[in-house]
Design an enzyme around this catalytic site. Structure first.
Site: not given
Ligand code: UD1
Length: 365
Positions: A207
């Site tokens: 991820h």
């Molecule tokens: C975040 C953390 C990462 C951690 C990870 C654990 C940062 C910079 N990164 O990454 O260090 O290892 O969490 O999972 O804070 N999305 C959903 N549903 C959700 C959350 C996210 O669909 O509940 C999708 C969205 O498209 C979003 C993407 O995942 O844009 C990324 O989510 P984001 O919270 O930006 O970062 P993670 O990749 O989850």
């Protein structure tokens, strides 16, 4: 004393569980603020219910966005929360955008900040997590380090006088859940369709932005996983699913079977049922180590260098560069016979954190 914990993303909920339990043994007031960075039930709700964490006192409902948007929205939303709560400490966890926003919001209001899991470094400034860690450590008043290695990094950056070694709270929760899983002896559930829990399989997660967001890199990693000689149970994070869809890349190919992220206890069960783990997650590298399964990490570096000892964990930044046979041999290698040691502490880190924060030994036990 009042301590406000700021959490928002899945790994922070795992770390919150033992901290909330340790506060519950005291008379201190522990307030949980969920930023809403993660909002899917798979990434958030199941951790509260599964790990017995009290419901958040405040939910900011921030959701997804660019780094600037997400961090900025959390930062602004915390001002009134801190003004109302007036905590003695703000406790931030790990290295996400919620961590950095929590730390910056608190220092700007002159509230003391403690950083749990301080001092980790990948020295890769292209990772958003690395900026978040470095900036949070330099903003915080109290640095709660999980390992000697982390203490060394903090000293090297001139932060030694604010740092204290408490151990890793993930050991607390991992050992507790492992013992429960061993006691009930149930086979893994919730694995992707097509993965037989009684036959050898590899457990996989992917991820990190540096792996998912570059189409060529993601396609190469998926091709490498697809070519492995045993089924690969890929527990797909929404970021991976989203990026693969945007890039027109099919995840379910060759050996890969795609499933959803698992609740914590099911994840522990799935690791214990596997012959090995392939991942880019920091938490899962450590869980594989603690649970005695060999890990292959799809990155060039790791913050958890202790897992590399005795070949418990191997870094493979580019599986294709290894060649097909060596890659298959690496991912499916047997668990080392050397014991893992206890570089992450004794499973009582959370109580130590609470004692350091409250300056007293006020646990009821
Ligand atoms: C975040 C953390 C990462 C951690 C990870 C654990 C940062 C910079 N990164 O990454 O260090 O290892 O969490 O999972 O804070 N999305 C959903 N549903 C959700 C959350 C996210 O669909 O509940 C999708 C969205 O498209 C979003 C993407 O995942 O844009 C990324 O989510 P984001 O919270 O930006 O970062 P993670 O990749 O989850």
């Amino acid at each position: 004393m009042k301590v406000v914990s700021i959490v928002g993303a899945r790994p922070q909920l795992v770390k919150l569980a033992p901290i909330a339990a340790a506060f519950a043994e005291t008379t201190h007031h522990h307030v949980i603020v969920h930023t809403g960075q993660h909002y899917d039930a798979d990434l958030s709700d199941v951790f509260f219910s599964g790990l017995g964490i009290p419901r958040p006192d405040v939910h900011l409902g921030i959701g997804s966005g660019s780094h600037g948007e997400q961090t900025g929205r959390i930062l602004a939303a915390l001002d009134p929360v801190f003004a109302a709560q007036r905590p003695d400490w703000v406790l931030v966890y790990g290295d996400t955008n919620s961590t950095l926003a929590g730390a910056v919001a608190a220092v700007k209001m002159h509230l003391p900040v403690a950083h749990l899991e301080a001092g980790l470094r990948s020295f890769n400034r292209r990772m958003p997590e690395e900026h978040n860690r470095v900036l949070t450590d330099h903003a915080a008043d109290l640095l709660l380090a999980p390992t000697e290695e982390a203490m060394g990094h903090l000293r090297a950056e001139g932060l030694g006088s604010r740092a204290t070694l408490v151990g890793d709270v993930m050991v607390d929760v991992c050992q507790r859940v492992r013992d429960r899983v061993h006691a009930d002896g149930e086979p893994p559930t919730g694995l992707p369709e097509g993965v037989d829990p009684r036959s050898p399989y590899l457990l996989c997660t992917l991820h990190r932005a540096e792996n998912t967001d570059d189409p060529r890199r993601l396609a190469a990693l998926v091709a490498a996983l697809a070519a492995l000689p045993v089924p690969v149970a890929l527990l797909a994070h929404p970021r991976l699913v989203g990026r693969a869809a945007e890039q027109g890349l099919k995840l379910e190919q060759g050996a890969i079977r795609v499933g959803r992220p698992l609740p914590y206890a099911e994840m522990v069960r799935a690791v214990l049922g596997s012959v090995g783990v392939v991942t880019d997650s920091g938490g899962l590298q450590k869980e594989a180590y603690l649970l005695g399964r060999p890990c292959t990490t799809l990155r060039a570096e790791t913050e958890w260098v202790e897992t590399l000892h005795d070949d418990w964990n191997r870094l493979v930044a580019d599986p294709a560069a290894l060649g097909a046979d060596a890659w298959a041999e690496t991912a499916t290698r047997r668990a080392p016979t050397a014991p893992q040691g206890t570089p992450y502490g004794d499973g009582h880190a959370a109580r130590r954190v609470v004692r350091v924060l409250t300056g007293s030994d006020s646990t009821k036990e």
